[in-house]
Every structure is written in structure tokens, then in C-alpha cells.
Design a protein around this motif. Sequence first.
Motif, PDB file in Angstrom:
ATOM      1  N   ASN A   1       0.831  -1.207   0.000  1.00 34.75           N
ATOM      2  CA  ASN A   1       0.000   0.000   0.000  1.00 34.75           C
ATOM      3  C   ASN A   1       0.865   1.258   0.000  1.00 34.75           C
ATOM      4  OD1 ASN A   1      -3.009  -0.921   1.945  1.00 34.75           O
ATOM      5  ND2 ASN A   1      -2.378  -1.424  -0.120  1.00 34.75           N
TER       6      ASN A   1
ATOM      7  N   GLY B   1       3.750   1.645  -1.142  1.00 28.48           N
ATOM      8  CA  GLY B   1       4.491   1.809  -2.392  1.00 28.48           C
ATOM      9  C   GLY B   1       3.620   1.832  -3.633  1.00 28.48           C
ATOM     10  N   GLY B   2       2.300   1.789  -3.455  1.00 22.42           N
ATOM     11  CA  GLY B   2       1.425   1.817  -4.619  1.00 22.42           C
ATOM     12  C   GLY B   2       1.411   0.518  -5.410  1.00 22.42           C
TER      13      GLY B   2
ATOM     14  N   PRO C   1      -0.252  -2.956  -6.309  1.00 25.35           N
ATOM     15  CA  PRO C   1      -1.587  -3.548  -6.151  1.00 25.35           C
ATOM     16  C   PRO C   1      -1.549  -4.872  -5.389  1.00 25.35           C
ATOM     17  CG  PRO C   1      -0.836  -3.757  -8.423  1.00 25.35           C
ATOM     18  CD  PRO C   1       0.167  -2.877  -7.720  1.00 25.35           C
TER      19      PRO C   1
ATOM     20  N   ALA D   1      -6.685  -4.197  -4.277  1.00 23.40           N
ATOM     21  CA  ALA D   1      -7.058  -3.987  -5.674  1.00 23.40           C
ATOM     22  C   ALA D   1      -8.105  -5.012  -6.094  1.00 23.40           C
ATOM     23  CB  ALA D   1      -5.821  -4.104  -6.566  1.00 23.40           C
TER      24      ALA D   1
ATOM     25  N   PRO E   1      -3.301  -1.357 -15.251  1.00 23.44           N
ATOM     26  CA  PRO E   1      -3.780  -0.528 -14.135  1.00 23.44           C
ATOM     27  C   PRO E   1      -5.302  -0.505 -14.006  1.00 23.44           C
ATOM     28  CG  PRO E   1      -2.988   0.842 -15.949  1.00 23.44           C
ATOM     29  CD  PRO E   1      -2.658  -0.575 -16.310  1.00 23.44           C
TER      30      PRO E   1
ATOM     31  N   ARG F   1      -5.434  -1.911   1.836  1.00 21.50           N
ATOM     32  CA  ARG F   1      -6.268  -1.453   0.718  1.00 21.50           C
ATOM     33  C   ARG F   1      -6.047  -2.420  -0.449  1.00 21.50           C
ATOM     34  NH1 ARG F   1      -4.144   3.030   0.727  1.00 21.50           N
ATOM     35  NH2 ARG F   1      -2.872   2.823  -1.143  1.00 21.50           N
TER      36      ARG F   1
ATOM     37  N   CYS G   1     -12.986  -2.071  -4.475  1.00 22.77           N
ATOM     38  CA  CYS G   1     -12.060  -2.901  -5.255  1.00 22.77           C
ATOM     39  C   CYS G   1     -12.839  -3.852  -6.144  1.00 22.77           C
ATOM     40  CB  CYS G   1     -11.118  -3.664  -4.330  1.00 22.77           C
ATOM     41  SG  CYS G   1     -11.828  -5.112  -3.549  1.00 22.77           S
TER      42      CYS G   1
END
Lengths: 266, 266, 266
Positions: free
Chosen positions: C86, C88-89, C91, C119, C212, C117, C163
Motif C-alpha cells: 500500500n 508503495g502503490g 496492487p 485492488a 492498471p 487497501r 475494489c
Amino acid sequence: MPFAAAVFADLARIRQNAPLVVNITNNVVTNATANALLALGASPAMTHHPADAAELAALAGALVCNMGTPGGENIEAMLAAGGAANAGGVPVVFDPVAAGVTSRRREVAGRMLETVRLAAVRGNASEILALAGEAALSKGADSQHASREAAPAAVALARSLGCTVCVSGEVDVVTDGERVVELAGGHAMMTRVTGLGCTATAFVGAFLAVNPDYFAATCHAMAVMAAAGRLAAAGVAGPGSLAVRFLDVVYSLTEAEIAAGARVSA
Amino acid sequence: MPFAAAVFADLARIRQNAPLVVNITNNVVTNATANALLALGASPAMTHHPADAAELAALAGALVCNMGTPGGENIEAMLAAGGAANAGGVPVVFDPVAAGVTSRRREVAGRMLETVRLAAVRGNASEILALAGEAALSKGADSQHASREAAPAAVALARSLGCTVCVSGEVDVVTDGERVVELAGGHAMMTRVTGLGCTATAFVGAFLAVNPDYFAATCHAMAVMAAAGRLAAAGVAGPGSLAVRFLDVVYSLTEAEIAAGARVSA
Amino acid sequence: MPFAAAVFADLARIRQNAPLVVNITNNVVTNATANALLALGASPAMTHHPADAAELAALAGALVCNMGTPGGENIEAMLAAGGAANAGGVPVVFDPVAAGVTSRRREVAGRMLETVRLAAVRGNASEILALAGEAALSKGADSQHASREAAPAAVALARSLGCTVCVSGEVDVVTDGERVVELAGGHAMMTRVTGLGCTATAFVGAFLAVNPDYFAATCHAMAVMAAAGRLAAAGVAGPGSLAVRFLDVVYSLTEAEIAAGARVSA
């Protein structure tokens, strides 16, 4: 004795004596490693409990230490087994999976090199570069370097540890710090089967158990990997079949197949 | 009812009811055991967390406890699950892998026998001798004794534990302390596939879940192993193919194949 | 772009870029998951040590979290890796194996949903119903509900988590809370191979790493599973062969095979 004959003589000894090869390894390859050692003719034992590992290691023909999934208990087991093996004169081979990629792996590899006297180390180019203290690029456990790039690091590492070092890849480089041998063979699809590198390390263990010349033993183990991998991959539909046929081929590997499948150059 | 018909009746019940078989087992065979139970028709669940194991065991048709890699957490899970199974009347089968080889394994086997009431025990000759308190030679997990050598120990153990004991080997010996049955079949190459002994224990679990006569259930499970192993090994290139074909054969095993592949003698 | 072409475009990106997919998963499927990701073209890494997991996750193209064997260390690793991903972005896809069946699993799933969080989530109908707080029947890890029964729960869960949610089964249902897509394909025998659900989740991870649009990525991953499973099962003798052929088929899967093997309906 020609190279293939020397390899086969060791393989015949493994099949005859079924040496106990104790493995403290990652939880991805336990099954594959045990099956590969059984196909080779060795008698594998696996554990991840420290006291159990130490006691088993003392009984073994060789100890295989692999840090692929560096959990708390299995790394303590690896270090405890390494100490017991050293105390009992049992040769130890170390597989520094993804060494250098995380702090945990750097710490574990460092403790292993400092506290356990090794007979052999087998890793890919990135792992050997990392062990030798050089900058290396890895993607997880996959090397981003060709094995020959790591040959100087392997020689330096072999000298500083006083052991045999094998850099595996498309060409395998094996050195004891003085001699440097290259082995060719295998097949590119082998990189699409998880844990064949770990299997190579386990095979080194089995050969260490029957040949007190650890440099020769390591070369012989890698020759079996190369010959069996090449033969298993011939005409195969994909990596699922390759993994199955690899075990079948190892089980019945002949001297002629070793001669045809592994090429050695001094 | 002829023996093969009785075996097949239990197998048909497993395929019909898909009993939940909970396994607290070693980390070498988790995948192979789950696949074998699925091929048989059972519904496997695996865990190594104590509270999770206890709660799952209470829901199960049978519990399989295997101490092959005796780590801290998974052994606590095994003992917790054993207690919960006993409390809920769920039959428990125990696989004492390499019992007697290390202090840790002696301690774990001792705790298991003292604290959990067992329906069945399955091991090789060395393991059953060790459980019965007799001297035994093992090389890691491999027995150095023929199964018949351990028959008297198996009878004594069955009487003292009040359960069925199976000594597996080239010939399987099954006893409840009174009756002693021998089963032949299988194939020597099965010893070159890791964890087929563990699979046998898991199959005993599945049969315990559908047959309240635990002695008969154990005989029936071993008959399926023998018949499927013999059939799978016929004409096979090596142990890689054997492991794959074993699952295929189990999946579609018929009464005629059981009759042809397993021989029982009272 | 037609659906099969879009799926294949992502698959080609995976084969081209070999994204690092980090897996904190159960000890039943580590080997099978790594092999499936390698056959797909991704670069898998597996660990169960918290600090190691967090550091690897930060380097990854995607993180796969699977709670199938909810031990102490591997669940801490899963949560630590989730937090790092999360930050570091990266997924994250979550596989809530047997969620709702035990207190431990309810607690772990709850901590995961609260602290990480996501994806995407992929589970069977019972698991998605349990995550959504509805009553569900499971037999161990096996669903007792058809996937369509869980579609409303999946939509609600997707909205509350923000998500994509996939309910896999004979028909797969994929939703982002607004769109709902059904995918057909696969083969009933796939339920007799352990961990193909876990493989599906890992494939979702690989597709998240290259696309993405997480809803599309999830649909594409499930289409590859369906097409490869159907093709691998055609004419196969049993689940042993199916598991092997699945890897072979994934390795060489073509756009035409995807078009023939997976059917999508909006």
C-alpha cells in the motif's frame, strides 16, 4: 578417467549407498527436492525444527542449507544443523536464494558464512555477486546477470571461504579458487520450473556425500543436472511436463546420456 | 462380501459423501496429500495453526496427524487438533514419521500417544518398532526393516493403544491386536516418490470417515494404495510419471482394478 | 478490442516484462503457485517472514496474499507485506481461503480487510459470502454455494472495499461494484486439483502488475484460467495429468486458444 565416467561413478555410488541427505530448505521446494533426491538414488530427510535438524545433520552424509523462505524457525534450524554438521565432519552446501535482495536475506547469508564452514556454495550470478559483496541486480530470486560475469566474484569467494563455489546459469561456472571449470548443457525452459536451482544444490549435497573431492563432486552434480535437464526438455510441451520427465530421466540416467548432455571445459 | 467389493463400497461412499479430512501434516507433502485426497473423492483441509486446527478437526470426518517435519507450531496444532477430534468423536490416524530417529521425534510421538486416543497408526517397520519401544534402524525416514519383522511389535502396540496399527512396506501388515492381515500389491518404485507413505495415512483417514470399523477401513485404504500404485507403475518411465499417474488411477479406480491389484491374506 | 485480444495483450506484457509477483501464501500451494506464475511468464517470489515480505512487496509489480494456512508467522508476513505494498502503490490481491469457517480465519480476514487497501479479492462463493458478512456453508475450503448466489454479496463487498471482487466457480462472476461480468469455461475436474483457486488469485496478481485497470486485469486473468483449464482437461486421464498439462498449456497459450476457451458475458 573421462569426465562422464567420473560423473557416473559418483552417481553409481549414490544409487548403491543411498546416502542420507538432510535438507533445511524453503517451503516452496521441499517436495520437489525430496523427489529429485529420491530419483537420484539418495535418501532425503527434511525438517525445519532446530534441535531435530541438528540431530539429523549429525547422522547425514551431507547437509543442504537453503534460505529461500527465510522464516524464523527454519533459519534457526539451518544454522543449528550447520553447526552440528561441522562438528561431525559432515559436508555442507549452501544455497543463498535471493541473497542481497532484502535486509533479512543479507543478515541470514552473513550469519551462515560467518558461523558455518562450507564445502560448497551454489547460486545464480546475482546471488554469488551479492555474497562476494559486489553490487548485483536481482528480480526476486531471478538473476539479472550472466554466470560468467560472476566468475571473478566466485573465485574470490571460494578463496575467502576455502570452499567450492558454483555459479549456475546457461553456463555453469565452478571454482575452488584455483581451478575454474565451465559446464554447458541444460535447457532454457528449466528456468520456467521453480526450484531446479534448489534441486541442483541438493544434488551437490548428494555428490558431496560420496566424493570427498568437493570440487569434483560439485562439477559432477552440475553435470547430472545439465544432462538430465537437456534430455528431459527435448520435445517437451512445456514446463509441467519438463518437471515430470526430469525426475524420470534422473532415475535412469546412463553414462552415455551424461556424456551426450553435459559439456565441460577447463 | 468379497474383499474388493468391500473396499469399493467404502471408496464409493467417499466419492459420494466427500468427507472432510483435516490434515496436520509435514510441509513436504501438503500439496501431494491434498491432491491425493481430492483424487480419491474426499474434501481435504490443511492447516498448521493450533486454534484453527482444533476448530477444523471438530468439523471433520477424520483427522490425519503426521509429524514428518516436527516444527513448533505444526506440532502444537497436531496435538490441539487431536484433542478436539477426541472430544468430538472424530477418528484420528497418526503417522509417526521417522519416530525414534531424534529426541524431538521421540518426544512428539510420546506426547501424541499419551494425549490423543487414536483410531489407527500407520508407519513403516522402523517407525512401528520405535513406537513400540523396540530398537529400530532407520536412515532418516526410510525403514531398514521389512514390515513382517515389525508384526509382533504392531500387535503389541495395537493392544496397548486399543487401535488399529498398519506396518506398510513391500507387504502391508494390519492388526487390531487380535486379527492380523497381510496385504500385497504396490510396486517398488513407489519408494522413489516422496510422501506416498503419508498419502497412505491420509487415505486411512478418508476411509475412517466412512467406515466405523477402523480395522476394515485401514485394510481398505491400504488396498486402494496397493492397487493404484501397482497399476500406476505398470510400464512407467520413472517416479515423476508414477506420481502423476497415481493420481489419475486413484481418480477412476474400479472394483475390478482393486481385485486385480491388491491381494489380501488373513 | 475484442475480449480475447485484450486478454492476450496483457498476457504478452507479462511474458515480455516478467513482473515480480510476491506471494505470501499457504504452505500447500507454494510450489504449484510458483510454477504457474513461471509458466505464465511472471517472476514469482515467495516468503513467510514479515520483514522479508514487506521489503519484497515494496519491490513488486503486485502482491498476492493468501490465508489458506493461517499460521502465526505467515499471517504477520501477509499483513506486513500488505502495508508495504500500500505504501508503495503496489496492487494487492487477497484470497480469503475458507473465510468464515473458523474463528482464526474470520479474525485474519477481518484484519486484512481493515488494514490493507485491496485492488482485488478472489474467492469461491462461500468465501465471498463470508467476507460480506452473510451466512455461508463451507466444507473446509470447498464452497457449498454456486458462484451466482454470491453475486449480490460480491457487488456489495466491491462497493464497500472499493475494489474488484471475483467469485470463482463453474461460472466466474467479476464485479467492481458497478459492472458485473460472467466468465464461463474451465472444467469440472479442476476442482480435483488442489490450489487451482490459489493459482487463479496469483494470476490476478500477475495481470494487476501489467494493467492498471484492475477490473479488466481480473477478468483477463480469469479468462486465462478458464481457457487453459478447459484445454488442459480435454481428453485427460485424471487430475494428475490435468495439473501437468495446465502448466504446459499456460506456457504456450495463444490468443486463438483464449478466444475458444473463455466465454464472457456482460
